[in-house]
Design a protein around this motif. Structure first.
Motif, PDB file in Angstrom:
ATOM      1  N   ILE A  76       0.832  -1.209   0.000  1.00  0.00           N
ATOM      2  CA  ILE A  76       0.000   0.000   0.000  1.00  0.00           C
ATOM      3  C   ILE A  76       0.863   1.254   0.000  1.00  0.00           C
ATOM      4  O   ILE A  76       0.627   2.201  -0.763  1.00  0.00           O
ATOM      5  CB  ILE A  76      -0.953  -0.007   1.212  1.00  0.00           C
ATOM      6  N   PHE A  77       1.896   1.280   0.846  1.00  0.00           N
ATOM      7  CA  PHE A  77       2.766   2.451   0.913  1.00  0.00           C
ATOM      8  C   PHE A  77       3.513   2.666  -0.408  1.00  0.00           C
ATOM      9  O   PHE A  77       3.630   3.796  -0.895  1.00  0.00           O
ATOM     10  CB  PHE A  77       3.764   2.311   2.059  1.00  0.00           C
ATOM     11  N   LEU A  78       4.025   1.576  -0.979  1.00  0.00           N
ATOM     12  CA  LEU A  78       4.748   1.694  -2.249  1.00  0.00           C
ATOM     13  C   LEU A  78       3.811   2.127  -3.376  1.00  0.00           C
ATOM     14  O   LEU A  78       4.183   2.961  -4.216  1.00  0.00           O
ATOM     15  CB  LEU A  78       5.409   0.359  -2.599  1.00  0.00           C
ATOM     16  N   LEU A  79       2.606   1.571  -3.385  1.00  0.00           N
ATOM     17  CA  LEU A  79       1.628   1.958  -4.397  1.00  0.00           C
ATOM     18  C   LEU A  79       1.290   3.438  -4.264  1.00  0.00           C
ATOM     19  O   LEU A  79       1.199   4.164  -5.265  1.00  0.00           O
ATOM     20  CB  LEU A  79       0.368   1.107  -4.240  1.00  0.00           C
ATOM     21  N   GLY A  80       1.111   3.893  -3.028  1.00  0.00           N
ATOM     22  CA  GLY A  80       0.823   5.308  -2.805  1.00  0.00           C
ATOM     23  C   GLY A  80       1.928   6.204  -3.327  1.00  0.00           C
ATOM     24  O   GLY A  80       1.665   7.236  -3.966  1.00  0.00           O
ATOM     25  N   ALA A 189       4.604  11.510  -1.519  1.00  0.00           N
ATOM     26  CA  ALA A 189       5.319  10.311  -1.974  1.00  0.00           C
ATOM     27  C   ALA A 189       6.485  10.006  -1.048  1.00  0.00           C
ATOM     28  O   ALA A 189       6.755   8.833  -0.733  1.00  0.00           O
ATOM     29  CB  ALA A 189       5.811  10.510  -3.402  1.00  0.00           C
ATOM     30  N   ALA A 190       7.192  11.047  -0.603  1.00  0.00           N
ATOM     31  CA  ALA A 190       8.315  10.844   0.311  1.00  0.00           C
ATOM     32  C   ALA A 190       7.840  10.256   1.638  1.00  0.00           C
ATOM     33  O   ALA A 190       8.496   9.372   2.214  1.00  0.00           O
ATOM     34  CB  ALA A 190       9.036  12.175   0.556  1.00  0.00           C
ATOM     35  N   VAL A 191       6.702  10.718   2.113  1.00  0.00           N
ATOM     36  CA  VAL A 191       6.123  10.156   3.341  1.00  0.00           C
ATOM     37  C   VAL A 191       5.796   8.682   3.145  1.00  0.00           C
ATOM     38  O   VAL A 191       6.089   7.832   3.999  1.00  0.00           O
ATOM     39  CB  VAL A 191       4.860  10.951   3.746  1.00  0.00           C
ATOM     40  N   CYS A 192       5.190   8.354   2.001  1.00  0.00           N
ATOM     41  CA  CYS A 192       4.854   6.960   1.693  1.00  0.00           C
ATOM     42  C   CYS A 192       6.110   6.088   1.666  1.00  0.00           C
ATOM     43  O   CYS A 192       6.128   4.975   2.209  1.00  0.00           O
ATOM     44  CB  CYS A 192       4.144   6.869   0.348  1.00  0.00           C
ATOM     45  N   LEU A 193       7.156   6.595   1.026  1.00  0.00           N
ATOM     46  CA  LEU A 193       8.394   5.820   0.935  1.00  0.00           C
ATOM     47  C   LEU A 193       9.021   5.636   2.312  1.00  0.00           C
ATOM     48  O   LEU A 193       9.579   4.568   2.611  1.00  0.00           O
ATOM     49  CB  LEU A 193       9.375   6.520  -0.001  1.00  0.00           C
ATOM     50  N   GLY A 194       8.938   6.655   3.158  1.00  0.00           N
ATOM     51  CA  GLY A 194       9.463   6.532   4.514  1.00  0.00           C
ATOM     52  C   GLY A 194       8.763   5.429   5.289  1.00  0.00           C
ATOM     53  O   GLY A 194       9.407   4.589   5.934  1.00  0.00           O
TER      54      GLY A 194
END
Length: 207
Positions: A76-80, A189-194
């Motif tokens: 989910i995070f990577l998709l986001g 996107a940076a938040v999602c990747l974190g």
């Protein structure tokens, strides 16, 4: 018991995700047709129902094996992150298209006649339909499955959505003219990747 640290952890990312989102634009358009307070009430109730659905789904997912939960959350995070990065360059153009789309949905009413209740119901229905499968809903479910405490996640998520919808209803046009939408997408996107990196470490530890 409410975990205020978890509330804050949920609140921040969802605010960042919702500011450039289509539901912000929908709320902005609705507030130009109806009274902003009625719009905010209807939108807030729609978000409340969607948050309830999300935390219920997240609680159900949490009963799966730990590695499955971590894997689903990581996806989910990577998709986001991918969605936000890919949409960043065309964010401004997409905002205008979405605004035109939502304006067409409410074009049959000039907003002068409807009662508070009718305006709130119209706003509820527009946002309720637009929010299904939204990133913020997926994030809410993933936070519950990952951290538990659905009440704290619900409060953090709903509070973030109420804040963003309130900003859209009261000052949406001013914000859109000044918000660098592409930058907001990249920050989200940076938040999602974190969170994805953090989840990946937890996944490795659970194997």
């Amino acid at each position: 018991m409410i975990d205020f640290g978890l509330v804050a952890l949920v609140f921040g990312p969802i605010v960042l995700l919702e500011l450039p989102d289509k539901t912000f634009v929908a709320t902005l358009v609705l507030s130009t047709r109806y009274r902003p307070l009625a719009v905010w009430i209807g939108v807030g109730l729609a978000f409340g129902v969607q948050c309830l659905v999300a935390v219920t789904a997240g609680q159900a997912i949490s009963y799966l094996p730990e590695w499955v939960v971590h894997t689903a959350t990581l996806v989910i995070f990577l998709l986001g992150a991918v969605v936000l990065i890919r949409s960043a360059p065309s964010a401004a153009a997409e905002e205008k298209e979405q605004e035109a789309e939502f304006a067409e949905q409410v074009a049959n009413d000039d907003g002068r006649g409807p009662s508070m209740r009718r305006a709130a119901v119209a706003s509820f229905l527009v946002i309720f339909a637009a929010e299904w499968g939204d990133l913020s809903q997926l994030f809410t479910a993933s936070f519950v499955s990952h951290h538990g405490n659905p009440l704290s996640v619900f409060i953090g998520s709903w509070a973030a959505l109420l804040l963003v919808s309130g900003l859209a209803a009261l000052a949406g046009r001013w914000l859109v003219q000044r918000m660098p939408l592409a930058l907001l997408h990249y920050i989200g996107a940076a938040v999602c990747l974190g969170f994805a990196v953090w989840t990946a470490f937890q996944l490795v530890g659970s194997l």
